[in-house]
Structure formats: C-alpha cells, structure tokens
Scaffold this active site. Sequence first.
Site, PDB file in Angstrom:
ATOM      1  N   LYS A   1      -3.768  -7.594   3.480  1.00 16.33           N
ATOM      2  CA  LYS A   1      -5.173  -7.903   3.195  1.00 16.33           C
ATOM      3  C   LYS A   1      -5.304  -8.952   2.094  1.00 16.33           C
ATOM      4  CE  LYS A   1      -5.199  -3.920   5.240  1.00 16.33           C
ATOM      5  NZ  LYS A   1      -5.661  -3.439   6.476  1.00 16.33           N
TER       6      LYS A   1
ATOM      7  N   ASP B   1       0.049   4.412  -2.477  1.00 16.87           N
ATOM      8  CA  ASP B   1      -0.105   3.406  -1.434  1.00 16.87           C
ATOM      9  C   ASP B   1      -1.046   2.340  -1.986  1.00 16.87           C
ATOM     10  OD1 ASP B   1      -0.448   1.852   0.770  1.00 16.87           O
ATOM     11  OD2 ASP B   1      -1.156   3.441   2.105  1.00 16.87           O
TER      12      ASP B   1
ATOM     13  N   TRP C   1      -5.880   7.583   5.556  1.00 21.37           N
ATOM     14  CA  TRP C   1      -5.627   6.619   6.636  1.00 21.37           C
ATOM     15  C   TRP C   1      -4.805   7.331   7.718  1.00 21.37           C
ATOM     16  CZ3 TRP C   1      -0.952   3.070   6.921  1.00 21.37           C
ATOM     17  CH2 TRP C   1      -1.111   2.085   7.907  1.00 21.37           C
TER      18      TRP C   1
END
Length: 413
Positions: A260, A224, A143
């Site tokens: 999310k 993560d 990312w």
Amino acid sequence: MQEIGQLNSNQKNLFSHLTQAPSDAIFAIMNAYKADTSENKIDLGVGAYRTDEEKPYVFDVVKKIEQEIVNDPSLNKEYLEIEGLPEFNKGCQILLFGKDNPLITSGRIVTAQCLGGTGALRVGFDFVKRHLQGDVYVSNPTWGNHNQILDRVGLNQINYPYYDPITKGFNCKATLDCLSQAKEGSIILLHVCAHNPTGVDPTEDEWLQIADVCKTRNLIPFFDCAYQGFASGCLDKDVFAVRKFAELGFQMIIAYSFSKNMGLYNERVGAIHILTSSQDIATKVLSNLKMVIRTLYSCPPAIGGRIVSRILCNDNYYQQWVQELNVITGRIIKMRSLLKNELDNLNVQGNWDHIIKQTGFFTFTGLTPQQCDQLTQDHHVYLLRSGRMSMAGITSKNVKQLVEAIKIVVQNK
Ligand code: LMR
C-alpha cells in the site's frame, strides 16, 4: 496436434475426493467488480488505492526507479541471498524502528525480505510454529487472511474482543480482560495502525496498557504493519506501537508490507523482522529463518526489493516518495469527511460519526451483510459483506451516487 491419452484405468480417480474450496472473499469481490459492465460501478472492495478518477496509481518515483533499474548494466538476474537484499533489509529496519534507534546498530534485529505482507506473515508464523508454539490471539474481527494463514500453518487461534459494535470503536477493556487470561507464552497478533477491517486503533495510552498486560502475562507480540503512513499521515507516528514495545524491551516479530504505502501490490514486497535479545541469538534466529524461507520459495525476487531499497536509501527519492504518499493519504482522509457530510446532507438514517473517527484505508460502516448484498446487487457498489468499505475507492465524483444507494438500503432494513 497430439491427442490426450486415455486415463490409466488402474489408477483411482486421484482428485475426486476434493470438494470445492471457498473462494477468497476479497478476490471474489475484486473479480465480481471487474465482471460488472455497468458504467456506474463503485469499487470499495480490495484495499488498493484509486485516484479521484477511480484509476490505480503507480508512484512516479517508482516509475523513475524502474527505468533506472532496466538501464543499469551492473544488475543481473542472479539469485539474491535467502534473506534478500542487505540494503533493503537495512532500509526497512530504519523505516520501522527510526534512524537514530540504537537497535539498528545493535545487531539484535533479524530482517528478511519477503513476498509482500502475506509472505512475511506466512514466514513469520511458520517460524513461530516450529520454534515457539503457543496459541495465537487474533483480534475479533481481523483480516480474513490472518485466520487462513494460521489455519494452514496449524497454529491454534483464539479471538480477543477488539471492536465494539455499539461505539464502533476499540473495546480496550474487553481486550485487556481477555489478554490478562491468556496462557503465558501465547502470541498476540496486533495491527500496528489502520486496523484492517475496522479502521479502529488503540490510542497511545491504550497501547501502553496492552504492553503492560503483555509484559505481565509474558505474551509475545506479533505485529502486522501493512499501512504505515495511512493512519495519522505521519510515518513515524503510525509505528508508535512497534517503537514503544521495542523501547520497553520486548522481543517480538513484525510482518511488514510495501503493497500500500509504495503501491507495489503485484510486485510482492514485504519484510519480516524478529527483534531478539542479543546479537548472538540474532545470528541463530536468522539461520533458522533462512531455513523457513529456503524451503518455501528459496529467495525473494529482486525488482520490488531494488525499488524499495532505492527509495529508502536515497534522500531525494525518499522525499519524493513521502510527498506522493502524503497526497494519497490526504485524499483518503478527505473522502472520509466528504462521505460523512454527504450522509448528513441527505439525512441518511443513523449516526455516521465513526466514518471520520476511524482511520486508514477502511471504514467499518456497520452496514449488515444483507445491506451490503443489496448495495452490490441493486446499486453496483462492491464492498465486503462485513460492511468494510475501502475509502480509497470513494471519489469526489461517485460519493453522491454511493450515499444515495446507502440511503435506500438503510431505509429498507
Ligand atoms: C485487503 O484487505 O483488501 C488487502 O489487504 C488486500 C488483500 O490481500 O486482502
């Protein structure tokens, strides 16, 4: 109205040495999509869930709790603790490590509420920079904000090979080879599940091999976890890596995001967990973590943390949340097969099996930057130039249009 005064002529032009910083790739695509007036535009850029009507989604359980919070006379706007709400932190530990995990009551896990996943990463890496040092190994690709955060914090980054462009899958051997050369004490940044941007995750057996090399080389895992629930559709299964590494005795750091899986994007709710070797050390770690947080933003905001804690600490709300999350993840999984079938039906050149093999929010399509540009410029399809597509932006209504556009750009190559 007061006039703007003359610039102080004794002062040099203070900011004139600045050059234009690059815009963030993901936010730039989000804005380009918003600015496009076409009725047929398709948003496959930012990783944010959309309904089959292409609308953002607020969980019903979140709306209900928001009302409850507004009407709760016992709440006020006083500062929270530096590490956030205690019930939030406890709930997050249980969600991640599992309710029956003896670590929960061991006092060895330090947890602090943070500003989304990004905030948790920043706090975590600030802590690493100050107290651990070491190179940070990041997957290639990763990312984009990982690289930016590490850069800002001033930690040295080294790529480990992760994605195999030929198989469009995980290159376990190359990963292990690279990590087995890493300097002892290096930090390794790992995506717990639903790897962003590739959608490619190690299998359980491959995780064990990664754990093995981390043990041998004395590497420090930094996980993560931004997509718990989105890979397999099962909250427990998706955090296999974290629970396994914990069981194997690793001390480690985990940055967690609720953007999310609770749809709390703009509330900025996340957490940092540091698994330590003893309760005594945990106390010291917490005191130092609080120093990092106090100097960055003092303490977290309350609303998002309250929403999450009410979901995690109330059986009824928890069940409602899981049900809604299942609907979301189910729709994304369905869109994968729909896209793949449409590509096959239209005989679009190439092999598209990876679309259903990859998991989570994203598909790493293999489209070139030029093909992605063409999709955007000629067909109003917005996606990252790396070829990353957010599956959550595909719907039963736009999939045909999308596949027709892909067919054209693939033929033009
Ligand atoms: C993404 O990768 O699209 C999301 O994680 C949103 C973001 O902040 O980049």
